[in-house]
Design a protein around this motif. Structure first.
Motif, PDB file in Angstrom:
ATOM      1  N   PHE A 162       1.769  -0.772  -4.859  1.00 24.78           N
ATOM      2  CA  PHE A 162       0.602  -0.172  -4.295  1.00 24.78           C
ATOM      3  C   PHE A 162       0.756   0.943  -3.261  1.00 24.78           C
ATOM      4  CE2 PHE A 162      -0.908  -4.293  -5.899  1.00 24.78           C
ATOM      5  CZ  PHE A 162      -1.963  -3.802  -6.883  1.00 24.78           C
ATOM      6  N   GLY A 163       2.067   1.022  -2.921  1.00 23.60           N
ATOM      7  CA  GLY A 163       2.216   2.322  -2.050  1.00 23.60           C
ATOM      8  C   GLY A 163       2.730   1.917  -0.690  1.00 23.60           C
ATOM      9  N   PRO A 164       3.353   2.843   0.171  1.00 25.13           N
ATOM     10  CA  PRO A 164       3.685   2.391   1.355  1.00 25.13           C
ATOM     11  C   PRO A 164       2.695   1.871   2.445  1.00 25.13           C
ATOM     12  CG  PRO A 164       3.523   4.903   1.248  1.00 25.13           C
ATOM     13  CD  PRO A 164       3.410   4.144  -0.126  1.00 25.13           C
ATOM     14  N   ALA A 165       1.640   2.140   2.381  1.00 22.21           N
ATOM     15  CA  ALA A 165       0.546   1.466   3.251  1.00 22.21           C
ATOM     16  C   ALA A 165       0.074   0.486   2.952  1.00 22.21           C
ATOM     17  CB  ALA A 165      -0.563   2.655   3.331  1.00 22.21           C
ATOM     18  N   ALA A 166       0.677  -0.285   1.806  1.00 20.35           N
ATOM     19  CA  ALA A 166      -0.101  -1.524   1.678  1.00 20.35           C
ATOM     20  C   ALA A 166       0.132  -2.652   2.532  1.00 20.35           C
ATOM     21  CB  ALA A 166       0.188  -2.016   0.020  1.00 20.35           C
ATOM     22  N   GLY A 167       1.551  -2.869   3.065  1.00 20.35           N
ATOM     23  CA  GLY A 167       1.828  -3.860   3.731  1.00 20.35           C
ATOM     24  C   GLY A 167       1.200  -3.665   5.176  1.00 20.35           C
ATOM     25  N   GLY A 168       0.957  -2.692   5.909  1.00 20.85           N
ATOM     26  CA  GLY A 168       0.212  -2.261   6.846  1.00 20.85           C
ATOM     27  C   GLY A 168      -1.246  -2.748   6.915  1.00 20.85           C
ATOM     28  N   LEU A 169      -1.826  -3.085   5.637  1.00 20.98           N
ATOM     29  CA  LEU A 169      -3.391  -3.125   5.812  1.00 20.98           C
ATOM     30  C   LEU A 169      -3.678  -4.664   5.626  1.00 20.98           C
ATOM     31  CD1 LEU A 169      -4.781  -0.489   3.053  1.00 20.98           C
ATOM     32  CD2 LEU A 169      -5.102  -0.516   5.689  1.00 20.98           C
ATOM     33  N   MET A 170      -2.502  -5.284   5.369  1.00 19.93           N
ATOM     34  CA  MET A 170      -3.043  -6.964   5.284  1.00 19.93           C
ATOM     35  C   MET A 170      -3.452  -7.606   6.483  1.00 19.93           C
ATOM     36  SD  MET A 170      -2.180  -6.874   1.972  1.00 19.93           S
ATOM     37  CE  MET A 170      -2.685  -8.465   1.521  1.00 19.93           C
ATOM     38  N   PRO A 171      -2.921  -7.077   7.630  1.00 25.10           N
ATOM     39  CA  PRO A 171      -3.353  -7.929   8.722  1.00 25.10           C
ATOM     40  C   PRO A 171      -4.709  -7.708   9.036  1.00 25.10           C
ATOM     41  CG  PRO A 171      -1.256  -7.042   9.398  1.00 25.10           C
ATOM     42  CD  PRO A 171      -1.565  -6.302   7.959  1.00 25.10           C
ATOM     43  N   GLN A 172      -5.377  -6.262   8.897  1.00 28.16           N
ATOM     44  CA  GLN A 172      -6.566  -5.682   8.768  1.00 28.16           C
ATOM     45  C   GLN A 172      -7.578  -6.625   7.675  1.00 28.16           C
ATOM     46  OE1 GLN A 172      -7.085  -1.510   8.939  1.00 28.16           O
ATOM     47  NE2 GLN A 172      -4.816  -1.453   9.480  1.00 28.16           N
ATOM     48  N   LEU A 173      -7.106  -6.719   6.811  1.00 29.96           N
ATOM     49  CA  LEU A 173      -7.899  -7.546   5.628  1.00 29.96           C
ATOM     50  C   LEU A 173      -7.839  -8.932   6.016  1.00 29.96           C
ATOM     51  CD1 LEU A 173      -6.342  -6.003   2.495  1.00 29.96           C
ATOM     52  CD2 LEU A 173      -8.724  -5.099   3.438  1.00 29.96           C
ATOM     53  N   GLU A 174      -6.886  -9.456   6.656  1.00 29.75           N
ATOM     54  CA  GLU A 174      -6.854 -11.125   7.070  1.00 29.75           C
ATOM     55  C   GLU A 174      -8.013 -10.980   8.134  1.00 29.75           C
ATOM     56  OE1 GLU A 174      -3.147 -13.489   7.383  1.00 29.75           O
ATOM     57  OE2 GLU A 174      -2.223 -11.610   7.028  1.00 29.75           O
ATOM     58  N   ALA A 175      -7.831 -10.216   9.267  1.00 32.32           N
ATOM     59  CA  ALA A 175      -8.844 -10.205  10.408  1.00 32.32           C
ATOM     60  C   ALA A 175     -10.272 -10.056  10.024  1.00 32.32           C
ATOM     61  CB  ALA A 175      -8.427  -9.103  11.302  1.00 32.32           C
TER      62      ALA A 175
ATOM     63  N   PRO B  51      -6.521   4.883   3.001  1.00 34.56           N
ATOM     64  CA  PRO B  51      -6.831   3.149   3.406  1.00 34.56           C
ATOM     65  C   PRO B  51      -8.262   2.772   2.727  1.00 34.56           C
ATOM     66  CG  PRO B  51      -7.036   4.521   5.368  1.00 34.56           C
ATOM     67  CD  PRO B  51      -6.424   5.376   4.229  1.00 34.56           C
ATOM     68  N   TYR B  52      -9.281   3.825   2.862  1.00 31.72           N
ATOM     69  CA  TYR B  52     -10.538   3.324   2.345  1.00 31.72           C
ATOM     70  C   TYR B  52     -10.650   3.224   0.800  1.00 31.72           C
ATOM     71  CZ  TYR B  52     -12.584   4.891   6.761  1.00 31.72           C
ATOM     72  OH  TYR B  52     -13.093   5.068   8.261  1.00 31.72           O
ATOM     73  N   VAL B  53      -9.412   3.768   0.245  1.00 28.46           N
ATOM     74  CA  VAL B  53      -9.507   3.292  -1.331  1.00 28.46           C
ATOM     75  C   VAL B  53      -8.711   2.357  -1.415  1.00 28.46           C
ATOM     76  CG1 VAL B  53      -8.349   4.427  -3.340  1.00 28.46           C
ATOM     77  CG2 VAL B  53      -9.745   5.930  -1.817  1.00 28.46           C
ATOM     78  N   LEU B  54      -7.545   2.276  -0.914  1.00 29.44           N
ATOM     79  CA  LEU B  54      -6.366   1.179  -1.164  1.00 29.44           C
ATOM     80  C   LEU B  54      -7.062  -0.267  -0.655  1.00 29.44           C
ATOM     81  CD1 LEU B  54      -3.625   0.183  -1.867  1.00 29.44           C
ATOM     82  CD2 LEU B  54      -2.725   1.146   0.645  1.00 29.44           C
ATOM     83  N   ALA B  55      -7.697  -0.187   0.644  1.00 27.66           N
ATOM     84  CA  ALA B  55      -8.135  -1.770   1.005  1.00 27.66           C
ATOM     85  C   ALA B  55      -8.823  -2.557   0.061  1.00 27.66           C
ATOM     86  CB  ALA B  55      -8.593  -1.757   2.197  1.00 27.66           C
ATOM     87  N   PRO B  56      -9.810  -2.018  -0.737  1.00 25.38           N
ATOM     88  CA  PRO B  56     -10.625  -2.764  -1.538  1.00 25.38           C
ATOM     89  C   PRO B  56      -9.984  -3.216  -2.657  1.00 25.38           C
ATOM     90  CG  PRO B  56     -11.574  -0.520  -1.362  1.00 25.38           C
ATOM     91  CD  PRO B  56     -10.499  -0.686  -0.382  1.00 25.38           C
ATOM     92  N   HIS B  57      -8.778  -2.328  -3.232  1.00 28.32           N
ATOM     93  CA  HIS B  57      -8.092  -2.668  -4.471  1.00 28.32           C
ATOM     94  C   HIS B  57      -7.017  -3.700  -4.137  1.00 28.32           C
ATOM     95  CE1 HIS B  57      -9.937   0.330  -7.171  1.00 28.32           C
ATOM     96  NE2 HIS B  57      -9.712   1.201  -6.155  1.00 28.32           N
ATOM     97  N   LEU B  58      -6.690  -3.676  -2.923  1.00 23.37           N
ATOM     98  CA  LEU B  58      -5.739  -4.949  -2.529  1.00 23.37           C
ATOM     99  C   LEU B  58      -6.451  -6.186  -2.646  1.00 23.37           C
ATOM    100  CD1 LEU B  58      -3.506  -3.516   0.328  1.00 23.37           C
ATOM    101  CD2 LEU B  58      -2.783  -3.791  -1.819  1.00 23.37           C
ATOM    102  N   CYS B  59      -7.736  -6.285  -2.372  1.00 27.55           N
ATOM    103  CA  CYS B  59      -8.464  -7.369  -2.233  1.00 27.55           C
ATOM    104  C   CYS B  59      -8.735  -7.744  -3.645  1.00 27.55           C
ATOM    105  CB  CYS B  59      -9.817  -7.107  -1.628  1.00 27.55           C
ATOM    106  SG  CYS B  59      -9.798  -6.994   0.254  1.00 27.55           S
ATOM    107  N   ALA B  60      -9.209  -6.800  -4.523  1.00 26.81           N
ATOM    108  CA  ALA B  60      -9.433  -6.952  -6.014  1.00 26.81           C
ATOM    109  C   ALA B  60      -8.020  -7.482  -6.626  1.00 26.81           C
ATOM    110  CB  ALA B  60      -9.790  -5.700  -6.728  1.00 26.81           C
ATOM    111  N   ALA B  61      -6.905  -6.984  -6.447  1.00 28.40           N
ATOM    112  CA  ALA B  61      -5.769  -7.246  -6.719  1.00 28.40           C
ATOM    113  C   ALA B  61      -5.378  -9.070  -6.354  1.00 28.40           C
ATOM    114  CB  ALA B  61      -4.623  -6.568  -6.500  1.00 28.40           C
ATOM    115  N   ALA B  62      -5.771  -9.256  -5.116  1.00 35.96           N
ATOM    116  CA  ALA B  62      -5.216 -10.568  -4.794  1.00 35.96           C
ATOM    117  C   ALA B  62      -6.440 -11.447  -5.550  1.00 35.96           C
ATOM    118  CB  ALA B  62      -5.766 -10.457  -3.258  1.00 35.96           C
ATOM    119  N   ALA B  63      -7.704 -10.905  -5.816  1.00 31.22           N
ATOM    120  CA  ALA B  63      -8.463 -11.944  -6.615  1.00 31.22           C
ATOM    121  C   ALA B  63      -8.116 -12.183  -8.101  1.00 31.22           C
ATOM    122  CB  ALA B  63      -9.834 -11.195  -6.703  1.00 31.22           C
TER     123      ALA B  63
END
Length: 787
Positions: free
Chosen positions: A479-492, A455-467
């Motif tokens: 992006f892998g099975p953990a991607a969907g579960g990180l979205m609420p945290q990135l929103e929060a 998650p320390y790797v995936l989270a910033p790349h999800l942000c970069a991808a959204a940009a």
């Protein structure tokens, strides 16, 4: 020094056996060779190029002196032309570059004849700038007969601003690195739209180097690239090249997220390789806790580089640290000056942190033969063509068998015989290897360890991808099975905002700046000469506390500097030139707490565990050591802030009954645990693709979270790097080798060759060698089969 020096560049090239014989002259020298492995020459096997390869490309290849391809080159090209991603994992100098260049050049030539548009394009990714620059030169030479149809261009941090627009508009074979793809190309993809729309191939060279946290980041950068390409209607084929590696197809699939065919049979010819294992002698000096001290691998390698230069043997000495590379070159230059004043200028250092023009000049001088010897870090390990080298000296085991063979393969690249010498450091793993050659020569290379779902790797790349493009749920599988579960945290965290069915990046700063893909964390620290303001180079933020603290000795291009002040607020280390008769080594303290236990396995009464931990580390002092002998001259306190790391760890506990069975009393317990921790860290690189500096450890006679004697080994990167997990799954073999390494060492009470660590924050005190052997023996008695 050699007793009968031969003038440099004189006469016919000596055989590798003759070179080694000259190095080993004298009774003391010969005794340092613990093993010699002779790898016989191999005959090559040819094939024909696939019919789809353009005849103009085949003619260009023939003009370069290659009449027919090796069978593995032809097979790689066939898969590429069929649109199948493929990894070619064969030995050094086996022609991997040509295996992917033939289909790429043919496709670019086809595209140049398209009536409209810019035609096909290809992207080349290298882990280092040096390799990309070297490959551009090779492509230009090979493709010269094809005219303007092939336009190779480097696009990296060294590319002048005025050239960048030309590369975007006209380059059709763009050579770059994952860092520039992450920070420069993908965030600016609209400006690259015509290139990406026509992208047919992505070449990932030296892909075995993408391991751990760095590899996990690159895997997510590649997924972002695939997503952007799909936006422009392209679906490039990935062509990967790797040194010989275990399960290269699986590793390439983890890296790209695509099915990848593997080509592993090396059908190229190979010259004879003589590989010597070399152990420096014990000295009369005593180190910490009175332990005997061996001559340093740095001093020994400098002697070997000197002797080889005097013989006219073109050599690269690989060393693990920047300071070591500078020191080896400096010592060799001083000793060569005593033989011939023309020789010191033919030996130099090469490492990361040099300015671009310095690196390029050294690469040219080595390639032309102007330089006889180079002391280099792994910045020169990966693929740079230095044909004509006769020998490689490896100052300390480089951490993995894959890296060892990669470095050894730098010599003999023109088909001639070659010599490789591994010089052991005073270290448990090095000592084990020079006395157990079967662990090097009879074992396959390691599997590549990476974890894109960290998650320390995936989270910033999800942000970069959204940009880059707003994210939707349809992107999550990429992006892998953990991607969907990180979205609420990135929103929060107010990093992403959901609008309708998509997530958007809404901040002013660049999303790509959230992470450093090399896992270094933070901006590099600039090293500045205080008196002149001249920029000497840089050091990674993560290494700044240990490398450029106040009072640290810093080497650059043969000159010695002392750090006057480390300014952490401005990321600057101010230095002054000086000539101290010592080097410096930082000391630190570490505490650890368990956050979560993922898995726990009973080993009899003991427990083997894997999970998440928080590590607090603080550099507290530094030692001053004599340059050649390593003798400790004194210790100076430092006042630096602590650093906190959340990561993954493997740990084991033992009970009071097991301590009684192992005859480890309370006075011995701390030393026994500490010794087992040190040795296990030193041995882990045999079982995971890591370096001992990638991992850390803590041992506690009574840990507050387990309430038992506990030893931890953890990944030294946020979120973990996969090394501790690999240790957990190979624990029985790993700890068995650890016990064997301690028990077989000839010292009485412990030394750097078995249980002392060069990075111990407690001055290697307490340590108890016999207690560690008995404790590990009792622990292993309860290990289940197959653990």
């Amino acid at each position: 020094m050699a007793s009968n020096p031969v003038p440099p560049d004189a006469g016919a090239r000596p055989s590798p056996g003759m070179i080694l014989e000259r190095l080993a002259r004298g009774a003391t020298r010969a005794a340092r060779i613990t093993h010699t492995e002779h790898l016989p020459p191999r005959i090559g096997s040819h094939a024909d190029w696939p019919e789809q390869i353009r005849p103009e490309v085949i003619d260009a290849i023939r003009s370069a002196g290659i009449d027919r391809p090796w069978a593995h080159q032809a097979r790689t090209s066939e898969h590429a032309l069929r649109g199948e991603s493929v990894v070619v994992a064969t030995g050094t100098a086996s022609g991997k570059s040509l295996a992917y260049l033939a289909p790429v050049l043919s496709t670019l030539l086809d595209g140049s004849e398209a009536p409209n548009g810019r035609g096909a394009t290809a992207l080349y990714l290298a882990p280092t700038k040096a390799l990309a620059a070297d490959q551009r030169r090779a492509v230009r030479e090979l493709a010269a007969p094809l005219g303007p149809a092939v336009r190779p261009a480097v696009y990296d941090g060294d590319t002048p601003v005025e050239e960048r627009e030309w590369v975007r508009q006209y380059g059709n074979y763009v050579l770059t690195n994952p860092d520039m793809l992450h920070r420069g190309i993908l965030p600016s993809h609209p400006r690259w739209s015509s290139f990406l729309r026509a992208l047919r191939y992505v070449v990932i060279d030296e892909c075995h180097s993408y391991r751990g946290v760095f590899g996990s980041h690159v895997a997510q950068v590649v997924r972002r690239l695939r997503r952007i390409c799909a936006r422009y209607g392209s679906e490039p084929v990935f062509l990967l090249a790797s040194a010989t590696a275990a399960e290269p197809g699986q590793a390439a699939t983890r890296l790209t997220g695509l099915p990848v065919v593997e080509i592993t049979e090396d059908t190229s010819p190979r010259g004879e390789l003589v590989f010597a294992l070399w152990e420096p002698p014990l000295t009369e000096l005593h180190g910490e806790q009175g332990a005997p001290v061996r001559r340093t691998a740095t001093a020994e390698s400098a002697d070997l580089l000197t002797d080889l230069a005097v013989q006219g043997v073109r050599t690269v000495a690989f060393v693990r640290s920047r300071r070591g590379a500078e020191l080896i070159a400096l010592i060799a230059q001083e000793r060569l000056a005593e033989v011939d004043r023309s020789l010191p200028g033919r030996v130099a250092a090469y490492r990361g942190g040099y300015l671009p023009e310095e690196r390029r000049a050294l690469e040219r001088a080595l390639h032309s033969g102007e330089l006889l010897g180079l002391a280099a870090t792994t910045a020169l390990e990966l693929g740079v063509d230095v044909s004509g080298l006769d020998a490689v000296v490896i100052a300390g085991y480089p951490g993995t068998r894959a890296s060892l063979w990669q470095q050894a393969g730098r010599a003999g690249r023109s088909g001639q015989g070659a010599l490789a010498v591994l010089v052991a450091r005073d270290d448990p793993l090095d000592t084990y290897l020079v006395h157990h050659p079967e662990a090097l020569f009879d074992q396959p290379v390691e599997s590549t360890v990476l974890d894109p779902d960290n998650p320390y790797v995936l989270a910033p790349h999800l942000c970069a991808a959204a940009a880059e493009l707003p994210l939707t749920a349809s992107d999550f599988p990429l992006f892998g099975p953990a991607a969907g579960g990180l979205m609420p945290q990135l929103e929060a965290a107010s990093l992403l905002r959901r609008r309708a069915k998509a997530w958007h990046w809404t901040r002013r700063e660049r999303a790509a700046d959230l992470t450093d893909i090399r896992g270094q964390g933070g901006s590099p620290v600039q090293i500045v000469e205080a008196g002149t303001g001249r920029l000497l180079g840089t050091v990674d933020a993560a290494a700044a506390h240990t490398a450029v603290h106040d009072g640290a000795v810093h080497l650059h291009q043969g000159r010695t500097y002392v750090v006057q002040q480390l300014d952490l607020a401005d990321d600057v280390a101010l230095v002054e030139e000086a000539s101290p008769p010592y080097s410096t080594t930082a000391r630190d303290t570490t505490a650890i707490s368990i956050l979560d236990t993922d898995t726990e396995i009973p080993w009899g009464d003991a427990r083997l565990c894997f999970g998440s931990v928080e590590v607090t580390n603080q550099v507290v002092s530094f030692l001053r050591r004599k340059l050649i002998t390593g003798e400790v001259l004194g210790e100076t306190k430092l006042d630096l802030p602590p650093r906190t790391l959340r990561t993954r760890a493997v740990w084991w506990t033992v009970t009071e009954d097991q301590l009684d069975a192992a005859r480890v009393n309370p006075e011995q317990l701390g030393g026994a645990l500490h010794a087992a921790e040190h040795a296990s860290i030193g041995m882990l690189p045999l079982f995971a693709t890591c370096d001992r500096w990638d991992i850390g450890g803590v041992s506690v006679p009574l840990h507050p979270d387990t309430l038992l004697p506990t030893v931890f080994v953890y990944d030294g990167h946020p979120g973990g790097a996969g090394f501790a997990e690999r240790a957990f799954h190979t624990a029985a073999d790993w700890l068995t080798a650890t016990r064997s390494a301690i028990a077989s060492c000839e010292c009485e009470a412990g030394c750097p060759s078995c249980i002392q660590s060069p990075k111990c924050g407690n001055g290697n005190d307490p340590l108890h060698k016999r207690g560690a052997i008995r404790l590990l023996g009792e622990l292993l008695r309860g290990a289940p089969q197959g653990t």
